[in-house]
Design a protein around this motif. Structure first.
Motif, PDB file in Angstrom:
ATOM      1  N   VAL A 148       0.837  -1.201   0.000  1.00  0.00           N
ATOM      2  CA  VAL A 148       0.000   0.000   0.000  1.00  0.00           C
ATOM      3  C   VAL A 148       0.874   1.254   0.000  1.00  0.00           C
ATOM      4  N   VAL A 149       1.949   1.243   0.785  1.00  0.00           N
ATOM      5  CA  VAL A 149       2.856   2.393   0.821  1.00  0.00           C
ATOM      6  C   VAL A 149       3.515   2.612  -0.539  1.00  0.00           C
ATOM      7  N   MET A 150       4.020   1.527  -1.149  1.00  0.00           N
ATOM      8  CA  MET A 150       4.666   1.636  -2.456  1.00  0.00           C
ATOM      9  C   MET A 150       3.693   2.141  -3.515  1.00  0.00           C
ATOM     10  N   LEU A 151       2.510   1.544  -3.567  1.00  0.00           N
ATOM     11  CA  LEU A 151       1.520   1.946  -4.559  1.00  0.00           C
ATOM     12  C   LEU A 151       1.027   3.369  -4.313  1.00  0.00           C
ATOM     13  N   GLY A 152       0.903   3.730  -3.038  1.00  0.00           N
ATOM     14  CA  GLY A 152       0.473   5.084  -2.711  1.00  0.00           C
ATOM     15  C   GLY A 152       1.480   6.135  -3.160  1.00  0.00           C
ATOM     16  N   LEU A 153       2.764   5.842  -2.989  1.00  0.00           N
ATOM     17  CA  LEU A 153       3.809   6.772  -3.428  1.00  0.00           C
ATOM     18  C   LEU A 153       3.804   6.913  -4.955  1.00  0.00           C
ATOM     19  N   MET A 154       3.622   5.802  -5.647  1.00  0.00           N
ATOM     20  CA  MET A 154       3.573   5.859  -7.111  1.00  0.00           C
ATOM     21  C   MET A 154       2.344   6.637  -7.581  1.00  0.00           C
ATOM     22  N   TYR A 155       1.244   6.485  -6.858  1.00  0.00           N
ATOM     23  CA  TYR A 155       0.035   7.224  -7.204  1.00  0.00           C
ATOM     24  C   TYR A 155       0.253   8.726  -7.027  1.00  0.00           C
ATOM     25  N   LEU A 156       0.899   9.102  -5.922  1.00  0.00           N
ATOM     26  CA  LEU A 156       1.169  10.521  -5.680  1.00  0.00           C
ATOM     27  C   LEU A 156       2.154  11.080  -6.695  1.00  0.00           C
ATOM     28  N   ALA A 157       3.102  10.252  -7.120  1.00  0.00           N
ATOM     29  CA  ALA A 157       4.071  10.717  -8.117  1.00  0.00           C
ATOM     30  C   ALA A 157       3.392  10.973  -9.460  1.00  0.00           C
ATOM     31  N   GLU A 158       2.488  10.106  -9.857  1.00  0.00           N
ATOM     32  CA  GLU A 158       1.788  10.285 -11.128  1.00  0.00           C
ATOM     33  C   GLU A 158       0.691  11.347 -11.037  1.00  0.00           C
ATOM     34  N   ALA A 159       0.120  11.501  -9.846  1.00  0.00           N
ATOM     35  CA  ALA A 159      -0.889  12.538  -9.596  1.00  0.00           C
ATOM     36  C   ALA A 159      -1.871  12.685 -10.761  1.00  0.00           C
ATOM     37  N   PRO A 160      -2.694  11.668 -11.020  1.00  0.00           N
ATOM     38  CA  PRO A 160      -3.589  11.730 -12.181  1.00  0.00           C
ATOM     39  C   PRO A 160      -4.607  12.858 -12.112  1.00  0.00           C
ATOM     40  N   TRP A 161      -4.908  13.357 -10.902  1.00  0.00           N
ATOM     41  CA  TRP A 161      -5.877  14.445 -10.794  1.00  0.00           C
ATOM     42  C   TRP A 161      -5.299  15.765 -11.338  1.00  0.00           C
ATOM     43  N   ALA A 162      -3.957  15.890 -11.344  1.00  0.00           N
ATOM     44  CA  ALA A 162      -3.322  17.072 -11.924  1.00  0.00           C
ATOM     45  C   ALA A 162      -3.051  16.778 -13.397  1.00  0.00           C
ATOM     46  N   ASN A 163      -4.112  16.586 -14.135  1.00  0.00           N
ATOM     47  CA  ASN A 163      -4.027  16.088 -15.499  1.00  0.00           C
ATOM     48  C   ASN A 163      -3.543  17.166 -16.466  1.00  0.00           C
ATOM     49  N   THR A 164      -2.485  16.831 -17.187  1.00  0.00           N
ATOM     50  CA  THR A 164      -1.957  17.737 -18.198  1.00  0.00           C
ATOM     51  C   THR A 164      -2.619  17.424 -19.540  1.00  0.00           C
ATOM     52  N   VAL A 165      -3.233  18.410 -20.153  1.00  0.00           N
ATOM     53  CA  VAL A 165      -3.926  18.232 -21.428  1.00  0.00           C
ATOM     54  C   VAL A 165      -2.988  18.575 -22.575  1.00  0.00           C
ATOM     55  N   ASP A 166      -2.873  17.655 -23.506  1.00  0.00           N
ATOM     56  CA  ASP A 166      -2.052  17.888 -24.690  1.00  0.00           C
ATOM     57  C   ASP A 166      -2.761  18.896 -25.596  1.00  0.00           C
ATOM     58  N   PRO A 167      -2.141  20.058 -25.853  1.00  0.00           N
ATOM     59  CA  PRO A 167      -2.828  21.075 -26.675  1.00  0.00           C
ATOM     60  C   PRO A 167      -3.078  20.620 -28.111  1.00  0.00           C
ATOM     61  N   LYS A 168      -2.321  19.654 -28.603  1.00  0.00           N
ATOM     62  CA  LYS A 168      -2.498  19.191 -29.975  1.00  0.00           C
ATOM     63  C   LYS A 168      -3.699  18.269 -30.119  1.00  0.00           C
ATOM     64  N   THR A 169      -3.825  17.361 -29.173  1.00  0.00           N
ATOM     65  CA  THR A 169      -4.910  16.380 -29.253  1.00  0.00           C
ATOM     66  C   THR A 169      -6.113  16.757 -28.397  1.00  0.00           C
ATOM     67  N   GLY A 170      -5.901  17.614 -27.414  1.00  0.00           N
ATOM     68  CA  GLY A 170      -6.978  17.982 -26.508  1.00  0.00           C
ATOM     69  C   GLY A 170      -7.317  16.890 -25.519  1.00  0.00           C
ATOM     70  N   GLN A 171      -6.457  15.895 -25.420  1.00  0.00           N
ATOM     71  CA  GLN A 171      -6.687  14.769 -24.508  1.00  0.00           C
ATOM     72  C   GLN A 171      -5.734  14.843 -23.321  1.00  0.00           C
ATOM     73  N   GLY A 172      -6.199  14.304 -22.208  1.00  0.00           N
ATOM     74  CA  GLY A 172      -5.371  14.271 -21.010  1.00  0.00           C
ATOM     75  C   GLY A 172      -4.420  13.093 -21.016  1.00  0.00           C
ATOM     76  N   ALA A 173      -3.483  13.135 -20.096  1.00  0.00           N
ATOM     77  CA  ALA A 173      -2.491  12.069 -20.009  1.00  0.00           C
ATOM     78  C   ALA A 173      -3.048  10.821 -19.335  1.00  0.00           C
ATOM     79  N   PHE A 174      -4.159  10.954 -18.604  1.00  0.00           N
ATOM     80  CA  PHE A 174      -4.745   9.827 -17.875  1.00  0.00           C
ATOM     81  C   PHE A 174      -6.207   9.666 -18.279  1.00  0.00           C
ATOM     82  N   ASN A 175      -6.647   8.413 -18.313  1.00  0.00           N
ATOM     83  CA  ASN A 175      -8.040   8.137 -18.655  1.00  0.00           C
ATOM     84  C   ASN A 175      -8.991   8.507 -17.523  1.00  0.00           C
ATOM     85  N   ASN A 176      -8.515   8.340 -16.283  1.00  0.00           N
ATOM     86  CA  ASN A 176      -9.338   8.638 -15.115  1.00  0.00           C
ATOM     87  C   ASN A 176      -8.543   9.549 -14.190  1.00  0.00           C
ATOM     88  N   PRO A 177      -9.054  10.716 -13.838  1.00  0.00           N
ATOM     89  CA  PRO A 177      -8.281  11.655 -13.030  1.00  0.00           C
ATOM     90  C   PRO A 177      -8.221  11.323 -11.542  1.00  0.00           C
TER      91      PRO A 177
END
Length: 220
Positions: A148-177
């Protein structure tokens, strides 16, 4: 003197037999026997082995370069190879828009790979330990909490809620934020620990019966 309309009192045994007969479920149907209480431990054991092999395979592939996620010339080989399992993730896998980006990238201040960096040893030992514990069904509490600690750290590192949108495609880096596989695996680990999944199709019962675990239950 008993009145004619009165029925004889039903004996305790008769009442019990009637209750059992009327409360029994129909024995027909393909689902008969697949009751939750009878099968939960088996499904938990299957989930334990599958998730354990997921961690174990990640270690084997990164360590030996099995040419799946890791090329054969990029194996870590316990710090003696050319591979650097954490360098790429911490440098390029961390979400730059996340609130903890500087914290995770700061764990690897150098710009060149270093197979013997302490983050590699900690990460790879964690993968191996969690994988073996889950697969064998021992040290389930330690494996679950560590996972849980390892997975939690990886989740915080990826931070899917801070989704970066590609201006070319208009799509986010993650399917679920919000929800990703790290979060789901973490919840499953907690469930396996609470279900005591190591006791079924594993060495959990034998391990828990040892004097060491009897005196130190946290090792179960």
């Amino acid at each position: 003197m008993r009145a004619k309309h009165e029925e004889p009192l039903m004996t305790t045994q008769a009442r019990h037999t009637l209750t059992v007969e009327t409360s029994e479920e129909p024995k027909s149907g393909w689902y008969h026997g697949f009751r939750p209480a009878a099968t939960t431990r088996y499904w938990a054991a299957i989930a334990r082995v599958l998730l354990g092999f997921t961690f174990l395979w990640a270690f084997l592939d990164k360590n030996f370069g099995l040419q799946f996620a890791t090329p054969n010339n990029q194996g870590w080989a316990l710090g003696t190879g050319d591979g650097d399992p954490t360098f790429g993730f911490l440098k390029f896998g961390t979400n730059p828009e996340g609130p903890f980006a500087s914290t995770f990238t700061g764990l690897r201040p150098g710009e060149a790979p270093d197979p013997n960096h302490w983050t590699n040893w900690l990460f790879m030992i964690g993968l191996l330990g969690i994988g073996l514990s889950l697969t064998l069904g021992v040290f389930m509490r330690i494996a679950a909490i560590s996972g849980v600690v390892m997975l939690g750290l990886m989740y915080l590192a990826e931070a899917p809620w801070a989704n970066t949108v590609d201006p070319k495609t208009g799509q986010g880096a993650f399917n679920n934020p919000i929800v990703d596989d790290h979060m789901i695996y973490a919840v499953v680990l907690i469930m396996l620990m609470l279900f005591e999944a190591g006791r079924t199709w594993g060495l959990g019962k034998v391990w828990e019966s040892t004097s060491l675990v009897q005196s130190q239950p946290w090792l179960a």
